[in-house]
Design an enzyme around this catalytic site. Structure first.
Site, PDB file in Angstrom:
ATOM      1  CG  HIS A  12      -2.339  -2.375   8.276  1.00 24.57           C
ATOM      2  ND1 HIS A  12      -3.405  -1.843   8.987  1.00 24.57           N
ATOM      3  CD2 HIS A  12      -2.873  -3.202   7.357  1.00 24.57           C
ATOM      4  CE1 HIS A  12      -4.537  -2.348   8.507  1.00 24.57           C
ATOM      5  NE2 HIS A  12      -4.231  -3.177   7.523  1.00 24.57           N
ATOM      6  CG  LEU A  73       7.117  -7.836  12.917  1.00 21.06           C
ATOM      7  CD1 LEU A  73       6.736  -8.347  14.303  1.00 21.06           C
ATOM      8  CD2 LEU A  73       8.613  -7.601  12.839  1.00 21.06           C
ATOM      9  N   GLY A  76       1.809 -10.668   4.501  1.00 21.94           N
ATOM     10  CA  GLY A  76       0.426 -11.043   4.251  1.00 21.94           C
ATOM     11  C   GLY A  76      -0.028 -10.416   2.959  1.00 21.94           C
ATOM     12  CG  HIS A  78      -2.509  -5.269   3.983  1.00 19.80           C
ATOM     13  ND1 HIS A  78      -3.568  -4.816   3.232  1.00 19.80           N
ATOM     14  CD2 HIS A  78      -3.017  -5.527   5.213  1.00 19.80           C
ATOM     15  CE1 HIS A  78      -4.660  -4.794   3.956  1.00 19.80           C
ATOM     16  NE2 HIS A  78      -4.355  -5.223   5.178  1.00 19.80           N
TER      17      HIS A  78
END
Length: 123
Positions: A12, A73, A76, A78
């Protein structure tokens, strides 16, 4: 003849420069274990380099196939939306290359098992 392949560890990104250290450590370990495998890192935002820059560098190194590993992990927005859009853009921008987008690393059964062992104090 097999086309040269490379791996991009995709994270990210963060304003905190220490945030990237675990991803860099994975890349270094991969390079030590497989010195002939080009391994690079890229980030969605707030941290350089971005995915497009990393792919450009790999292409200049002769890499024709890129495996992109989302170092998330959980899945989402993204991982579910932004990253596939970025990869689609790369496919259009670099038609001479092929891209394989793997599921988020946290979804891999081996990672789930390892995290459970760590949490339980087994390793």
């Amino acid at each position: 003849m097999t086309q040269p392949s490379g791996v991009v560890l995709f994270g990210h990104g963060s304003r905190d420069p220490l945030w990237r250290l675990p991803i860099d450590a994975v890349a270094e370990r991969m390079r030590a274990q497989q010195p002939c495998l080009p391994v690079a890192v890229a980030f969605l935002e707030l941290t350089a380099p971005d995915l497009s820059h990393t792919v450009e560098v790999l292409m200049k190194q002769g890499v024709a196939r890129v495996r992109i590993v989302p170092m998330f992990l959980g899945v989402g927005r993204h991982a579910r939306e932004d990253l596939p859009e970025l990869v689609q853009g790369l496919t259009e921008a670099y038609p001479q290359m092929s891209f394989e987008l793997l599921p988020a690393i946290g979804e891999h059964p081996a990672m789930t098992a390892l995290m459970a062992e760590i949490a339980a104090g087994s390793v």
